[in-house]
Design a protein around this motif. Sequence first.
Motif, PDB file in Angstrom:
ATOM      1  N   PRO A  42       0.817  -1.222   0.000  1.00  0.00           N
ATOM      2  CA  PRO A  42       0.000   0.000   0.000  1.00  0.00           C
ATOM      3  C   PRO A  42       0.846   1.265   0.000  1.00  0.00           C
ATOM      4  CG  PRO A  42      -0.924  -1.591   1.513  1.00  0.00           C
ATOM      5  CD  PRO A  42       0.386  -2.168   1.049  1.00  0.00           C
ATOM      6  N   ARG A  44       1.156   5.217   1.012  1.00  0.00           N
ATOM      7  CA  ARG A  44       0.633   6.098   2.063  1.00  0.00           C
ATOM      8  C   ARG A  44       0.826   7.555   1.631  1.00  0.00           C
ATOM      9  NH1 ARG A  44       3.012   6.852   8.151  1.00  0.00           N
ATOM     10  NH2 ARG A  44       4.931   6.650   6.956  1.00  0.00           N
ATOM     11  N   ARG A  60      -7.548  12.352  -0.430  1.00  0.00           N
ATOM     12  CA  ARG A  60      -8.417  11.183  -0.583  1.00  0.00           C
ATOM     13  C   ARG A  60      -8.914  11.033  -2.024  1.00  0.00           C
ATOM     14  NH1 ARG A  60      -9.064   9.193   4.385  1.00  0.00           N
ATOM     15  NH2 ARG A  60      -8.471  10.632   6.062  1.00  0.00           N
ATOM     16  N   GLN A  64      -7.654   7.749  -4.072  1.00  0.00           N
ATOM     17  CA  GLN A  64      -8.574   6.759  -4.624  1.00  0.00           C
ATOM     18  C   GLN A  64      -8.266   6.483  -6.094  1.00  0.00           C
ATOM     19  OE1 GLN A  64     -12.703   7.903  -4.478  1.00  0.00           O
ATOM     20  NE2 GLN A  64     -13.309   6.307  -5.926  1.00  0.00           N
ATOM     21  N   GLY A  67      -4.879   4.716  -6.582  1.00  0.00           N
ATOM     22  CA  GLY A  67      -4.972   3.296  -6.275  1.00  0.00           C
ATOM     23  C   GLY A  67      -5.569   2.501  -7.421  1.00  0.00           C
ATOM     24  N   GLU A  68      -6.601   3.089  -8.052  1.00  0.00           N
ATOM     25  CA  GLU A  68      -7.220   2.414  -9.200  1.00  0.00           C
ATOM     26  C   GLU A  68      -6.243   2.326 -10.366  1.00  0.00           C
ATOM     27  OE1 GLU A  68     -10.634   4.791  -9.955  1.00  0.00           O
ATOM     28  OE2 GLU A  68     -11.703   4.165  -8.122  1.00  0.00           O
ATOM     29  N   GLN A  72      -3.199  -0.809  -6.555  1.00  0.00           N
ATOM     30  CA  GLN A  72      -2.704  -0.995  -5.196  1.00  0.00           C
ATOM     31  C   GLN A  72      -3.498  -0.082  -4.261  1.00  0.00           C
ATOM     32  OE1 GLN A  72      -1.576  -2.597  -2.520  1.00  0.00           O
ATOM     33  NE2 GLN A  72       0.243  -3.173  -3.727  1.00  0.00           N
ATOM     34  N   THR A  73      -3.600  -0.470  -3.008  1.00  0.00           N
ATOM     35  CA  THR A  73      -4.299   0.354  -2.025  1.00  0.00           C
ATOM     36  C   THR A  73      -3.514   1.628  -1.730  1.00  0.00           C
ATOM     37  OG1 THR A  73      -5.251  -1.626  -0.991  1.00  0.00           O
ATOM     38  CG2 THR A  73      -5.222   0.402   0.320  1.00  0.00           C
ATOM     39  N   VAL A  75      -3.638   4.715   1.086  1.00  0.00           N
ATOM     40  CA  VAL A  75      -4.255   5.170   2.325  1.00  0.00           C
ATOM     41  C   VAL A  75      -3.810   6.597   2.614  1.00  0.00           C
ATOM     42  CG1 VAL A  75      -4.438   2.855   3.289  1.00  0.00           C
ATOM     43  CG2 VAL A  75      -2.399   4.208   3.742  1.00  0.00           C
TER      44      VAL A  75
END
Length: 333
Positions: A42, A44, A60, A64, A67-68, A72-73, A75
Amino acid sequence: METPAVGVRGAAPVLRRTLLAAPAAAAAAPSRATAQAFPNRPIRIISPYAPGGFNDVLSRLIGQKLGEALGQTVVVDNRPGANTIIGTGLVARAEPDGHTLLMAALPFVVNPSLYRLPYDPIRDFTPVALITTVPNVLVVHPSLPVHTVRELIEYAAANPGKLTFGSVGTGSSYHMAGELFKTLTGVDMLHVPYRGSAPAMTDLLAGRFEVFFANLVSVIPHIRSGRLRACAVTAPERSSVLPELPTIAEAGVPGFNASSWYGLVGPAGMPGEVVERLNGAINAITAMPAVRAQLLRDGAEPLSGTPAEFASTIAEGIRLWGDVVRRRGIKVE
């Protein structure tokens, strides 16, 4: 590595060149391997502000979509405090592999002139991508008999020491816009710092101070209701949200530019391939119609560009605001 054919004329020089190139190729191999593996866990994004503000909201939104794009995530980790120094310092000390990034804003280039920092904004960071710029708006309380920038300058000249301008803290974009205005116009206004936008807005609406270089989004409802009077925007170009408002430069203060910008930086030493991949992904995100529409609704102007261009923006900001801090004798109390 290519191996030259034995017995072919010219093989020895080729072999020597190959051997000489071997150390450089070996040194580059980890960088390529890191880039190919990125991201392998992930990502950060540290927002050096409390949740709910524009920096957090932007982190945020971009997180988002990033990540798409990367599969991968991502945060968002809010680390407010010390005028963004706490969160910024965490990123400076992180591993430079692209998995820890900072949503930097104007204090990133103002703080070096105000504080003894535990990091260097040039040496200890890698510029990744400039995302957006947000103009502030010069607003006044309706009790003040001015409607334009020129009238404000004339009123201040006729009433030295009478005007006060508020901010959300020393070194904030609100504060620095006011100090730049004082520097370029010679007006005399007393700075009144508040601990956040809510108490500052409450006192402005109550008429306890008269002038505010406020975030566009936060004052639009009060401008439209007539509780505040807008004079101009602080950016070099008019805002698409309030296109009828001139810029302060257009209104009689040439060279005025006090926009807030937001962009992602990482620790120093990030592999070039990782930086390029992140930069390309973020440029693609800010070009998405839905993202652009959301940013514009918030009064933000989407941007794109290269890491080198972002580095120039950072260097110019440090120079500009350092000059303002020195000329105005600004101290952190």
